[in-house]
Scaffold this motif. Structure first.
Motif, PDB file in Angstrom:
ATOM      1  N   LEU A  48      10.269   5.111  -5.810  1.00 37.61           N
ATOM      2  CA  LEU A  48      10.028   4.230  -6.961  1.00 37.61           C
ATOM      3  C   LEU A  48       8.640   4.353  -7.568  1.00 37.61           C
ATOM      4  O   LEU A  48       8.504   4.383  -8.803  1.00 37.61           O
ATOM      5  CB  LEU A  48      10.310   2.775  -6.570  1.00 37.61           C
ATOM      6  N   PRO A  49       7.557   4.408  -6.783  1.00 37.28           N
ATOM      7  CA  PRO A  49       6.244   4.527  -7.419  1.00 37.28           C
ATOM      8  C   PRO A  49       6.129   5.745  -8.312  1.00 37.28           C
ATOM      9  O   PRO A  49       5.573   5.673  -9.405  1.00 37.28           O
ATOM     10  CB  PRO A  49       5.291   4.584  -6.217  1.00 37.28           C
ATOM     11  N   ALA A  50       6.653   6.880  -7.850  1.00 37.12           N
ATOM     12  CA  ALA A  50       6.601   8.082  -8.674  1.00 37.12           C
ATOM     13  C   ALA A  50       7.575   7.998  -9.841  1.00 37.12           C
ATOM     14  O   ALA A  50       7.279   8.478 -10.944  1.00 37.12           O
ATOM     15  CB  ALA A  50       6.907   9.317  -7.820  1.00 37.12           C
ATOM     16  N   LEU A  51       8.726   7.374  -9.622  1.00 32.21           N
ATOM     17  CA  LEU A  51       9.691   7.206 -10.716  1.00 32.21           C
ATOM     18  C   LEU A  51       9.138   6.334 -11.821  1.00 32.21           C
ATOM     19  O   LEU A  51       9.488   6.486 -12.998  1.00 32.21           O
ATOM     20  CB  LEU A  51      10.982   6.609 -10.186  1.00 32.21           C
ATOM     21  N   ALA A  52       8.259   5.388 -11.451  1.00 30.77           N
ATOM     22  CA  ALA A  52       7.715   4.450 -12.447  1.00 30.77           C
ATOM     23  C   ALA A  52       6.519   5.013 -13.184  1.00 30.77           C
ATOM     24  O   ALA A  52       6.064   4.410 -14.177  1.00 30.77           O
ATOM     25  CB  ALA A  52       7.320   3.151 -11.749  1.00 30.77           C
ATOM     26  N   ALA A  53       5.981   6.147 -12.743  1.00 32.72           N
ATOM     27  CA  ALA A  53       4.809   6.720 -13.388  1.00 32.72           C
ATOM     28  C   ALA A  53       5.125   7.168 -14.808  1.00 32.72           C
ATOM     29  O   ALA A  53       6.242   7.582 -15.124  1.00 32.72           O
ATOM     30  CB  ALA A  53       4.279   7.890 -12.566  1.00 32.72           C
ATOM     31  N   THR A  54       4.150   7.102 -15.677  1.00 31.33           N
ATOM     32  CA  THR A  54       4.340   7.493 -17.074  1.00 31.33           C
ATOM     33  C   THR A  54       4.210   9.004 -17.210  1.00 31.33           C
ATOM     34  O   THR A  54       3.195   9.570 -16.794  1.00 31.33           O
ATOM     35  CB  THR A  54       3.291   6.833 -17.980  1.00 31.33           C
ATOM     36  N   PRO A  55       5.240   9.674 -17.764  1.00 39.00           N
ATOM     37  CA  PRO A  55       5.140  11.132 -17.905  1.00 39.00           C
ATOM     38  C   PRO A  55       3.997  11.539 -18.823  1.00 39.00           C
ATOM     39  O   PRO A  55       3.640  10.795 -19.714  1.00 39.00           O
ATOM     40  CB  PRO A  55       6.496  11.519 -18.523  1.00 39.00           C
TER      41      PRO A  55
END
Length: 385
Positions: A378-385
């Motif tokens: 989740l933390p990486a999934l929530a990061a802004t591209p």
């Protein structure tokens, strides 16, 4: 480190979870028995007639606890907590054994089919009780976890170290896997119930991992052995059978151990590098079982194994800052989403070498692996591209 590499997969993960959680805690719950079913069909129908393993009940309670922590409630927060307590009461009636611990298998009507009290199962009930304490705040669940540890102590092998597989007459070969989950349980209890005495118990199991399970002397590549004789020597028949998924799972667990204040765990990169070198195909999916040296034994690919691959990549990326590990995590997560999961919230549990679904249904036990792995991402999934 640019964690946004996983962010494009977030909509697919959210879509799956929005289907899976209502399904598995709706259709997957046998309200009449007050416990969870063993499996669903691929289209989401309850397979209520199957015998039910004790570990399934505990694992689903684990998922409910983590879902509560994330604010993904089944109904309201109060209803969610009440569901967990209601299931635990039913499970204790059906699986609870005189003298402590939980029987390993009951029938669909709640009758005991296998009265063995298996170490593997007890580890997951420690985790379930820890989550019940976290969700409800009731001291009784913390006390029950300590009582369950008291039963686990009766399985201790004072001569050779570690614990017996169950309270049934000792069967061989001995296994590292139940000890790994007991280590996991001690870490979760240390986090949710308090470090004393749980971290010291984890320390003991970590020492067993170092001295018995991890082989650093046979060849140039350290690896994790699975099967042993009574005195922890490699089993003559199966001692060279290795599980790539457990290499990744220990990588993740050692990362948690370091965070909680355990030892420095220098074995983390050793296990990770072996896991990456042995037992994965060109899509980054891990085989179910290998032989030492990376030779194939079972080239099929269970979903739970891929969930541990994902967790291992993420743990190593967090530990080392290695961008390649994060790219591997993205690749594996993409393949889990495209090759295993269905829009209904179910899954193919095992693929053949050429990635065909060869499983009969979607077992409930896999949700624990899947939900924990997605939560780790989740933390990486929530990061802004």
């Amino acid at each position: 480190m640019n964690t946004s590499v996983l962010a494009p997969l977030r909509p697919q993960v959210e879509a799956f979870l929005s289907s899976a959680l209502p399904l598995w805690f709706g259709e997957g719950l046998d309200e009449g028995q007050g416990m969870f079913v063993e499996a669903l069909s691929f289209d989401g129908q309850s397979l209520r007639g199957l015998p039910r393993r004790a570990r399934v009940q505990a694992r689903q309670l684990y998922v409910l606890g983590l879902a509560y922590e994330r604010g993904e409630f089944v109904g309201s927060a109060q209803q969610h907590a009440e569901l967990m307590e209601r299931v635990m009461e039913s499970v204790t009636r059906s699986y609870g054994a005189l003298g402590g611990g939980f029987h390993t298998l009951v029938g669909a009507e709640g009758q005991v089919l296998d009265s063995a009290r298996v170490l593997y199962d007890q580890a997951f009930y420690l985790m379930a009780l820890a989550w019940l304490y976290r969700v409800t705040g009731k001291v009784s669940y913390r006390e029950e976890a300590e009582e369950l540890w008291g039963f686990i102590e009766t399985l201790r092998d004072p001569r050779n170290g570690g614990f017996q597989l169950s309270d049934a007459p000792e069967s061989l070969p001995r296994q590292q896997n139940p000890h790994m989950h007991l280590f996991e349980a001690c870490l979760l209890c240390a986090e949710l119930l308090g470090k004393v005495p749980w971290l010291a118990r984890a320390d003991e199991l970590y020492t067993l991992f170092q001295t018995r399970f991890l082989d650093t002397t046979t060849g140039p590549q350290p690896f994790l052995r699975e099967f042993f004789t009574a005195d922890w020597q490699p089993d003559p028949a199966t001692g060279d059978h290795l599980d790539p998924g457990h290499h990744y799972e220990w990588t993740w667990l050692l990362g948690r151990y370091r965070t909680l204040g355990g030892a420095a765990a220098p074995e983390l990169p050793l296990l990770y590098n072996t896991a990456c070198a042995w037992g994965t195909d060109r899509d980054g999916l891990a085989y179910d079982e290998m032989l030492t040296g990376g030779r194939e034994l079972r080239p099929t690919k269970r979903l739970w194994v891929q969930c541990e691959v994902l967790k291992g990549h993420l743990a190593y990326a967090h530990w080392s800052g290695d961008a390649q590990a994060l790219e591997r995590a993205r690749h594996v997560l993409g393949n889990i989403l495209s090759q295993y999961l269905t829009p209904q919230g179910t899954w193919a549990d095992q693929l053949s070498r050429d990635h065909r679904n060869i499983s009969e249904n979607s077992p409930s036990s896999t949700l624990y692996h899947l939900y924990v792995a997605l939560n780790e991402a989740l933390p990486a999934l929530a990061a802004t591209p």
